[in-house]
Write a protein that holds these residues in place. Sequence first.
Motif, PDB file in Angstrom:
ATOM      1  N   SER A  91       1.448  -0.563  -7.860  1.00 28.90           N
ATOM      2  CA  SER A  91       0.667  -1.791  -7.955  1.00 28.90           C
ATOM      3  C   SER A  91       0.876  -2.602  -6.681  1.00 28.90           C
ATOM      4  CB  SER A  91       1.116  -2.613  -9.167  1.00 28.90           C
ATOM      5  OG  SER A  91       0.715  -1.988 -10.374  1.00 28.90           O
ATOM      6  N   GLY A  92      -0.157  -3.285  -6.247  1.00 22.90           N
ATOM      7  CA  GLY A  92      -0.032  -4.185  -5.110  1.00 22.90           C
ATOM      8  C   GLY A  92       0.291  -5.594  -5.578  1.00 22.90           C
ATOM      9  N   ALA A 142       0.910  -9.925   4.468  1.00 23.22           N
ATOM     10  CA  ALA A 142       1.399  -9.529   3.139  1.00 23.22           C
ATOM     11  C   ALA A 142       0.232  -9.098   2.251  1.00 23.22           C
ATOM     12  CB  ALA A 142       2.176 -10.685   2.490  1.00 23.22           C
ATOM     13  N   ILE A 143      -0.868  -9.832   2.330  1.00 24.87           N
ATOM     14  CA  ILE A 143      -2.052  -9.457   1.545  1.00 24.87           C
ATOM     15  C   ILE A 143      -2.540  -8.067   1.968  1.00 24.87           C
ATOM     16  CG2 ILE A 143      -4.466 -10.033   1.051  1.00 24.87           C
ATOM     17  CD1 ILE A 143      -3.723 -12.994   1.545  1.00 24.87           C
ATOM     18  N   ALA A 144      -2.598  -7.860   3.282  1.00 21.77           N
ATOM     19  CA  ALA A 144      -3.056  -6.555   3.776  1.00 21.77           C
ATOM     20  C   ALA A 144      -2.153  -5.441   3.276  1.00 21.77           C
ATOM     21  CB  ALA A 144      -3.110  -6.562   5.302  1.00 21.77           C
ATOM     22  N   ALA A 145      -0.844  -5.691   3.282  1.00 20.11           N
ATOM     23  CA  ALA A 145       0.092  -4.673   2.782  1.00 20.11           C
ATOM     24  C   ALA A 145      -0.159  -4.398   1.307  1.00 20.11           C
ATOM     25  CB  ALA A 145       1.536  -5.133   3.003  1.00 20.11           C
ATOM     26  N   LYS A 172      -6.854 -14.920   8.842  1.00 17.93           N
ATOM     27  CA  LYS A 172      -7.722 -13.899   8.271  1.00 17.93           C
ATOM     28  C   LYS A 172      -6.878 -12.656   7.962  1.00 17.93           C
ATOM     29  CE  LYS A 172     -12.310 -12.031   9.158  1.00 17.93           C
ATOM     30  NZ  LYS A 172     -12.083 -10.681   9.687  1.00 17.93           N
ATOM     31  N   VAL A 173      -7.192 -12.027   6.841  1.00 21.41           N
ATOM     32  CA  VAL A 173      -6.431 -10.842   6.457  1.00 21.41           C
ATOM     33  C   VAL A 173      -6.844  -9.679   7.342  1.00 21.41           C
ATOM     34  CG1 VAL A 173      -5.931  -9.240   4.580  1.00 21.41           C
ATOM     35  CG2 VAL A 173      -6.296 -11.667   4.078  1.00 21.41           C
ATOM     36  N   PRO A 174      -5.866  -9.046   8.021  1.00 18.02           N
ATOM     37  CA  PRO A 174      -6.216  -7.873   8.823  1.00 18.02           C
ATOM     38  C   PRO A 174      -6.667  -6.732   7.906  1.00 18.02           C
ATOM     39  CG  PRO A 174      -3.831  -8.168   8.744  1.00 18.02           C
ATOM     40  CD  PRO A 174      -4.430  -9.337   8.029  1.00 18.02           C
TER      41      PRO A 174
END
Lengths: 515, 515
Positions: A91-92, A142-145, A172-174
């Motif tokens: 899960s993310g 962190a969101i991208a991960a 911005k989220v990469p």
Amino acid sequence: MNGAESLVRTLVAGGVDVCFANPGTSEMHFVAALDRVEGMRCVLGLFEGVVTGAADGYFRMKGTPASTLLHLGPGLANGLANLHNAKKARSGIVNIVGQHATYHIGYNAPLTSDIEGLARPMSDWVRTSPNAKAVAADGAAAIAAAKSAPPQIATLILPADTAWNEADGIAKVPPPAQQPGFSSDAVAKAAKILHSGGTQNLLLVTGNALSERGLALAQQIAGKTGCKVLGQTYHPRMARGRGRFSIDRIPYVIEQALPLLKDFKNIVLVEANDPIAFFAYPNKPSVLRPEGCEVHRMTAWGDNSIAALEALSDALGAKPADVKPQKLAEIVKPTGALNYATIAQAIGYAMPENAIVVDESITTGRGFFPLTAAARPHDWLQNMGGSIGFSTPVATGAAVACPDRKVLCMVGDGSAMYTIQSLWTQAREGLDVVTIVFANRIYQILRGEFDGVGAGEPGKRAQDMLKLDRPTIDFVALARGMGVPGRAVTTADELNKALAEAVAEPGPRLIEVQM
Amino acid sequence: MNGAESLVRTLVAGGVDVCFANPGTSEMHFVAALDRVEGMRCVLGLFEGVVTGAADGYFRMKGTPASTLLHLGPGLANGLANLHNAKKARSGIVNIVGQHATYHIGYNAPLTSDIEGLARPMSDWVRTSPNAKAVAADGAAAIAAAKSAPPQIATLILPADTAWNEADGIAKVPPPAQQPGFSSDAVAKAAKILHSGGTQNLLLVTGNALSERGLALAQQIAGKTGCKVLGQTYHPRMARGRGRFSIDRIPYVIEQALPLLKDFKNIVLVEANDPIAFFAYPNKPSVLRPEGCEVHRMTAWGDNSIAALEALSDALGAKPADVKPQKLAEIVKPTGALNYATIAQAIGYAMPENAIVVDESITTGRGFFPLTAAARPHDWLQNMGGSIGFSTPVATGAAVACPDRKVLCMVGDGSAMYTIQSLWTQAREGLDVVTIVFANRIYQILRGEFDGVGAGEPGKRAQDMLKLDRPTIDFVALARGMGVPGRAVTTADELNKALAEAVAEPGPRLIEVQM
């Protein structure tokens, strides 16, 4: 705006708009930002195990990460067991963990601890933000991960001064690490294996392959080639019920798993692990496949298993018409005494269309699968990490993710006591969760394991460590104490009635199944 | 005998004869050994935070370590927050953590995690036993670590095959690191400082100095020299009540701490830390002593502070006759509405001789100290690590350690919900614990901290993260659900009556103080 606000805005802009939280002093600026930023739903848990487990359940149903908000090292520590389960389920999650102000850490105040050290064993990604201007970009990373393939547990540690000092704005989220798709070579090899050998071949599946579409593909491949399709022992999520391909799972008990696997010559893995025992036992194997059986990985976690199964199906020339009809146990309304069969029948009978079943039924539920296969279509979620106290939080998060679906949380009494605080959050948020506690007054699984590890017959003192019968726990009183109406049942008819009532009425309910 | 039995026998022979436990499969041989070995009392907790906190409370009252029994990484993780509190209190604990069999770890089964990595942040000593023949010696080394000065959190990880394979027998505990006594030079320097300067000198004390004897010595030194004696904000254990030297503590709130400390020119530390703020706040200092104030450490944790205080007293020529009488608040039976003062009075009035008070009263209890100073002699235990959910487990362990003493556990509603499962263990073991829940329906401390960190006035969404009022929690129902009788009170008279009843009757009770 300050660092905390830049983070909350970055989360919302990045599609992370639910935060399961148990904040403390160091997280107050994050909390304050909630009143200035539209679009973040913050859900309070009274214990961090509820918080992290809810984020796991949310991801499993929504497919996109929630965030958590945790108070320094000990707050994170309390959430680690369910992060362990979430990590094993792929899960993310974006964990936000408060920390002392950078200049205060060195004073060794009471709450000081090695937060990164605590985070690492149950995280895939760990970072401490160095200053307020870095917080938004760190949050975006962190969101991208968390959104990458396979998803990650991303833990961002936020010193208090990075929250309250002035920031530059949102980030911005990469692009998350892309879904690699699948390997055509691996599919071609799988096709070659499955092309001949029929029932000597096993297609072992989990993950995305357990969606309705993935199962349909597996079913026509099985119909075309004669291969057997099995699931691992546990799965993050499985589409089940009437009209869907019903597959068996590798049994938890080694003595049952070995004969089931003994004749396979080839195993094709679709996200699944090479089958191994949950625990080691003296003089029993860890590896469950027979000697000489070849294992071929077709897809790994993070691959696009649906596309791979489509390619495999094409390569084999399998079509919907190849599907062999299944004979499933009839759904019946049980009567009489409560046992695993009548309980399964009652749940299968009562289950509404599109229900979410969270399964921590442990021993009681080992036989539930075949008896509920023909119930109305539903999703079935299981514990991938083996740490108990998983289900009531996961059910909480699943209900937040899917407000239009009924959640049935099946849990043993021992497991229920780990994170019983979930009920309060369910009451506060009016979540549509029916918690069904199997109250057999014992860690029944350990009664079996005691013998399994060769410890013989438990004597009086050993039994005291396994039994929950002195005093018995009144789960209806516990539920009422946290604002959730409950009912105890002792017969199948009472269980039918309680389930019908719980399914008909919205909001949380608890049923104590006294066995 | 197998490795598990060699460990249990080593523990008992080494004086570690209480085990707080929540075992799983990998710990079944340890559990089985309980029936073959006399002298080990095993106490089941339904959640690992109860287990580790109980071991902390046991050590604080008994002065000798208990062991815990925890199930792999996640079981340890659930206990880490209270291990953090125990470590900060310098309690000695022998943690036994199960692990997969050595040959099974590499298969990455569901419960596999980095147990040593999890253990390190909250342990002083960590070791994984390599084989069954090493287990007894490793256990003995863990005991020695836990018994050293200062005491340590010792975590021994036990792969399942080291438990079930054949061992050589028990091992003798090596001599723990010796109490170093104290430094004569440090005492001579303290004497020189305190000899002149009178009220400009502060003797700041904690740890062993807070025994009845230590306090008496501090009192005669203060009488002789005019120095002020203060305690830290929190203490592992303090002797209090009628006939004992009553000292104030440095307030938690910085705005109250700074004026109290502003005139001191010298601080002599007796085990205490140089005073620092619990948290950092924008534009407030982390260090609480005034600029130019000199700090001199007389003793550190693990030193013999009683001997040092005796030497200091001798050097200064202080005698019992130097003691200045103290004027303490009269113990009165309160009436009327409930507020912090009437609650403190009611508790001070009801407290039986030799009571153990476990204090997690957070905001409600900040003013309890002066109002209970003249109560019957008692010990007062506080949270050293700041991780909430500390008190109900610590009270449980204190009651196991001291079956002849009444334990009063004072806890805020927010904290009580963390480890509420303690009540079940108290019921099962018939422990003499009165849990007094201060139900103000809010994390009141955070309401203050919100303002303290400069976040202003909480809006609607922020308030939702602080308040516990929707739904309100019925603690009497929760207690009844776990076999503990309870009563809710709304006036001082009702509280008096409930306390009198709870003190008169043995066994666990809960009082919900509705504020």
